[in-house]
Design an enzyme around this catalytic site. Sequence first.
Site, PDB file in Angstrom:
ATOM      1  N   ALA A   1       0.862  -1.182   0.000  1.00 10.65           N
ATOM      2  CA  ALA A   1       0.000   0.000   0.000  1.00 10.65           C
ATOM      3  C   ALA A   1       0.901   1.234   0.000  1.00 10.65           C
ATOM      4  O   ALA A   1       2.077   1.149   0.368  1.00 10.65           O
ATOM      5  CB  ALA A   1      -0.875  -0.017   1.246  1.00 10.65           C
TER       6      ALA A   1
ATOM      7  N   GLY B   1       0.329  -5.098   0.614  1.00 14.62           N
ATOM      8  CA  GLY B   1      -0.750  -5.017  -0.365  1.00 14.62           C
ATOM      9  C   GLY B   1      -0.329  -5.537  -1.730  1.00 14.62           C
ATOM     10  O   GLY B   1      -1.179  -5.949  -2.524  1.00 14.62           O
TER      11      GLY B   1
ATOM     12  N   GLU C   1       3.447  -6.066   7.117  1.00 15.74           N
ATOM     13  CA  GLU C   1       2.643  -5.049   7.799  1.00 15.74           C
ATOM     14  C   GLU C   1       2.910  -4.982   9.293  1.00 15.74           C
ATOM     15  O   GLU C   1       2.871  -3.900   9.889  1.00 15.74           O
ATOM     16  CB  GLU C   1       1.147  -5.313   7.562  1.00 15.74           C
ATOM     17  CG  GLU C   1       0.671  -4.948   6.172  1.00 15.74           C
ATOM     18  CD  GLU C   1       0.834  -6.063   5.158  1.00 15.74           C
ATOM     19  OE1 GLU C   1       1.611  -7.010   5.415  1.00 15.74           O
ATOM     20  OE2 GLU C   1       0.193  -5.981   4.097  1.00 15.74           O
TER      21      GLU C   1
HETATM   22  N1  3HC Z   1       4.638   3.495   0.277  1.00 13.77           N
HETATM   23  C1  3HC Z   1       5.150   4.695  -0.002  1.00 13.77           C
HETATM   24  N2  3HC Z   1       6.460   4.905  -0.267  1.00 13.77           N
HETATM   25  C2  3HC Z   1       7.259   3.841  -0.249  1.00 13.77           C
HETATM   26  C3  3HC Z   1       6.789   2.540   0.024  1.00 13.77           C
HETATM   27  C4  3HC Z   1       5.400   2.373   0.303  1.00 13.77           C
HETATM   28  N3  3HC Z   1       4.866   1.175   0.568  1.00 13.77           N
HETATM   29  N4  3HC Z   1       7.821   1.687  -0.034  1.00 13.77           N
HETATM   30  C5  3HC Z   1       8.908   2.417  -0.339  1.00 13.77           C
HETATM   31  N5  3HC Z   1       8.570   3.713  -0.479  1.00 13.77           N
HETATM   32  C6  3HC Z   1       9.458   4.829  -0.850  1.00 13.77           C
HETATM   33  C7  3HC Z   1      10.534   5.056   0.193  1.00 13.77           C
HETATM   34  O1  3HC Z   1      10.081   5.941   1.192  1.00 13.77           O
HETATM   35  C8  3HC Z   1      11.655   5.659  -0.632  1.00 13.77           C
HETATM   36  O2  3HC Z   1      11.342   7.024  -0.822  1.00 13.77           O
HETATM   37  P1  3HC Z   1      12.538   8.126  -0.903  1.00 13.77           P
HETATM   38  O3  3HC Z   1      13.399   7.680  -2.038  1.00 13.77           O
HETATM   39  O4  3HC Z   1      11.786   9.380  -1.132  1.00 13.77           O
HETATM   40  O5  3HC Z   1      13.229   8.072   0.430  1.00 13.77           O
HETATM   41  C9  3HC Z   1      11.514   4.956  -1.977  1.00 13.77           C
HETATM   42  O6  3HC Z   1      10.168   4.419  -2.000  1.00 13.77           O
HETATM   43  C10 3HC Z   1      12.463   3.797  -2.166  1.00 13.77           C
HETATM   44  O7  3HC Z   1      12.396   2.941  -1.037  1.00 13.77           O
HETATM   45  P2  3HC Z   1      13.704   2.324  -0.383  1.00 13.77           P
HETATM   46  O8  3HC Z   1      14.739   3.368  -0.213  1.00 13.77           O
HETATM   47  O9  3HC Z   1      13.247   1.568   0.823  1.00 13.77           O
HETATM   48  O10 3HC Z   1      14.166   1.345  -1.531  1.00 13.77           O
HETATM   49  P3  3HC Z   1      14.806  -0.104  -1.433  1.00 13.77           P
HETATM   50  O11 3HC Z   1      15.040  -0.551  -2.817  1.00 13.77           O
HETATM   51  O12 3HC Z   1      15.925  -0.115  -0.444  1.00 13.77           O
HETATM   52  O13 3HC Z   1      13.656  -1.042  -0.798  1.00 13.77           O
HETATM   53  C11 3HC Z   1      11.461  -1.976  -0.586  1.00 13.77           C
HETATM   54  C12 3HC Z   1      12.490  -1.298  -1.523  1.00 13.77           C
HETATM   55  C13 3HC Z   1      11.972  -3.369  -0.173  1.00 13.77           C
HETATM   56  C14 3HC Z   1      10.182  -2.119  -1.349  1.00 13.77           C
HETATM   57  C15 3HC Z   1      11.272  -1.127   0.685  1.00 13.77           C
HETATM   58  O14 3HC Z   1      11.007   0.206   0.301  1.00 13.77           O
HETATM   59  C16 3HC Z   1      10.126  -1.561   1.565  1.00 13.77           C
HETATM   60  O15 3HC Z   1      10.281  -2.463   2.370  1.00 13.77           O
HETATM   61  N6  3HC Z   1       8.966  -0.891   1.445  1.00 13.77           N
HETATM   62  C17 3HC Z   1       7.840  -1.057   2.323  1.00 13.77           C
HETATM   63  C18 3HC Z   1       7.138  -2.362   2.088  1.00 13.77           C
HETATM   64  C19 3HC Z   1       5.966  -2.468   3.003  1.00 13.77           C
HETATM   65  O16 3HC Z   1       6.054  -2.305   4.197  1.00 13.77           O
HETATM   66  N7  3HC Z   1       4.812  -2.783   2.421  1.00 13.77           N
HETATM   67  C20 3HC Z   1       3.621  -2.941   3.186  1.00 13.77           C
HETATM   68  C21 3HC Z   1       2.927  -1.633   3.265  1.00 13.77           C
HETATM   69  S1  3HC Z   1       1.517  -1.714   4.318  1.00 13.77           S
HETATM   70  C22 3HC Z   1       0.348  -2.459   3.372  1.00 13.77           C
HETATM   71  O17 3HC Z   1       0.610  -2.880   2.299  1.00 13.77           O
HETATM   72  C23 3HC Z   1      -0.999  -2.529   4.018  1.00 13.77           C
HETATM   73  C24 3HC Z   1      -1.907  -3.449   3.251  1.00 13.77           C
HETATM   74  O18 3HC Z   1      -2.003  -4.664   3.923  1.00 13.77           O
HETATM   75  C25 3HC Z   1      -3.260  -2.887   3.088  1.00 13.77           C
END
Ligand code: 3HC
Length: 700
Positions: A63, A102, A125
């Site tokens: 998400a 998500g 999450e």
């Molecule tokens: N939403 C918004 N922005 C995000 C994001 C997300 N889910 N994931 C990453 N970003 C942004 C980061 O803030 C960063 O922004 P910046 O360059 O402005 O600082 C940019 O994307 C790149 O991210 P990383 O520096 O972390 O890049 P990496 O290549 O090192 O890692 C990744 C990539 C493994 C995808 C890592 O970003 C990550 O773990 N992201 C979060 C994943 C996550 O937690 N997903 C679950 C979200 S909650 C959800 O999905 C709820 C659902 O159940 C309804």
Amino acid sequence: MTQAATWETQGPVGVITVDSPPVNALSAAVRQGILAGVMALDADPAVKAIVLLCNGRTFIAGADITEFGKPPKGPPLREVHEAMEYASKPIVAAIHGTALGGGLETALAAHYRVAVPSAMVGLPEVKLGLLPGAGGTQRLPRLIGPERALKVIVDGDPIPAPQAKELGIVDALVDGDLKQGAIAYAEMLVKDGAPVRRVRDVPIDASRLPENFFADFRKGIARKTRGFPAPERIIQCIEAAVDKPFEEGMRIEREGITELMASTESKALRYMFFAEREVAKIPDVPKETTLRPIAKAAVLGAGTMGGGIAMNFANAGIPVTVVEAGQEALDRGLGIIEKNYRNTQAKGRLTAEEVDRRLGLITGSLRYEDLADADIVVEAVFENMDVKKDVFRKLDATLKPGAIMASNTSYLDLNEIAAVTGRPGDVIGLHFFSPANVMRLLEIVRGAETAKDVLATCMALAKTIGKIGVVAGVCHGFIGNRMLARYSGEANKILWEGATPHQIDSVLYGFGMPMGPLQMGDLAGLDVGARARSEFPDLFPIDPKYPVIADLLVERGRHGQKTKAGFYKYGDDRKAVPDPEVERIIAEEAAKRGIERREISAEEIIERCFYAAINEGARELEEGIALRPCDIDIIWINGYGFPSYRGGPMFYADTVGLDKVHAAVEKYRQRYGDRSWKHSWLLEKLARAGKGFADWKDFV
Ligand code: 3HC
Ligand code: NAI
């Protein structure tokens, strides 16, 4: 058609491509795009199957976290998933990079999943204080069974694609071009007349669950997840997946995520997610700064810290030379490194070959000349200014031009050390935390003259060796230890005033610290600090009214766990047992000094220990020692075990309200004076304006 997702047809296969850099997060535009693509392709009679894939570095990474807590826009993810699941033709999710949260839930709403072998999938999450809120808790147990699903969701760790295939999350691995492979897979489904396979319709056989499965699982994670509401909510969702119809489970999941989304814990963890990325940005150092190459490293001193630091380089595949003052110390240091690696091997976390390879990268030496070709040297010799200066003069005379000279000093003035060299621009502080091969934090101390490319190189190096680097300015104790001195100073005073060690430790443990400061002292050895205080009184100024109680215990032979007596007594099981003898010693000494003793509340313990540290943190912001409040928070969470679900001390202060924090700080300043409660104008201004540290920028 939207820009975030486009669709096309290739023969009988419709292909939806999401293109929303950097990580294809499920923003309103992406959700809208997928929904429109599914509807259009499902309605097209020429299309017999659909592939969903992503452009750029990854499949949907989850998400869009930036949308959390804001009014909803665009179609809900649930609606997108229902459109996918109820499409009349098979949908294949084609995964590369990381299908997380998500993102994986979207793939689970597809009928089939293929992935490149390097892909990772997961439901992280929980790490944001949430639960998978788009059907993950209901679909994953149906796909891989409730036992495995529960573990995957409560751990939140990513799973490599080959393992995901074994588990049944992924149906096939695709070598070579993903798009072509996924289209070929879809064509095969069409040829075979494969049905739309809705995960929601897969039955769960509850009779195969071990007896008391959920109760035992709860017990098993209780200690690790204390303070976190998310794991319990996740368990409830999986129970619902087992016991209740799909839609009822979805309702329970929705209730759970709504409640968790509003919780302070999740707000804190989401803040931490962005904070971890923010600390990598240094305002006056451009992202494009050319880095110095680090192909060869060296460490000076093979003691407690030097050995661990050397392991970091070897773990990252960087050859490292360890230079010691004498053969015996060198042998001991290298011996400990080998023992550490062999222990990891014995636990099955490294193969014998890997251990040998890493040990092969570490070379011991007694000669400074062997450092001549190093790109970086980290000095970890005794904490003594004269010794450090002597070492840096020698390094200056020995190292090649452009080599980075780093000091692991905990307290000393880096500028004074740099000044003895002819190249202070190449000098920097790399303050590792003990044990240096384990702790994730690296305080990167920027001297007055440290060159920008040296700083940028060290920030990048931190990442290479698996650390989180945070920049600190030069002052006594830098960001973390300077605040720690306030925290432990208050714990010491509170002991004098009537609390027992056990009371203080259990209150701070209850707050979420991994261990109270007194038990920590016993573990580290009370004699270590006592020796440092007596050898370097300037480094550790003592409040004459409240001497350090640990020193009184050391005088009585109580050095901590190693002598089976410190603030506590210890049996062979090394369990800390409250000792009336310690309470007697403190009471007696307090009486001698005329310190009045009284009942001290848990609230006062928390306020004094943490607010004293927070007040000091505010002063560090004023002085520019810390770049931002989030830098302080990252340091305290990764270096001192501050509970992540409280977001670090500065975020925590905001959740309490700075008006309250400031009022309490003022109260204690009146009572104890300026020594440990120095005035912070920043804290005062923010409190008076009704703001928090989150707004600090407008006030400096
Ligand atoms: N939403 C918004 N922005 C995000 C994001 C997300 N889910 N994931 C990453 N970003 C942004 C980061 O803030 C960063 O922004 P910046 O360059 O402005 O600082 C940019 O994307 C790149 O991210 P990383 O520096 O972390 O890049 P990496 O290549 O090192 O890692 C990744 C990539 C493994 C995808 C890592 O970003 C990550 O773990 N992201 C979060 C994943 C996550 O937690 N997903 C679950 C979200 S909650 C959800 O999905 C709820 C659902 O159940 C309804
Ligand atoms: P230590 O006493 O365990 O090790 C120091 C080592 O340096 C000894 O093995 C000694 O023989 C060697 N040494 C001394 N002079 C030398 C020289 N001229 N050339 C080569 N080797 C020399 O000390 P420790 O604990 O490893 O601390 C090292 C540095 O790290 C200090 O500056 C300390 O403040 C800092 N530090 C220590 C932490 C800890 O928890 N121990 C945490 C973070 C930083």
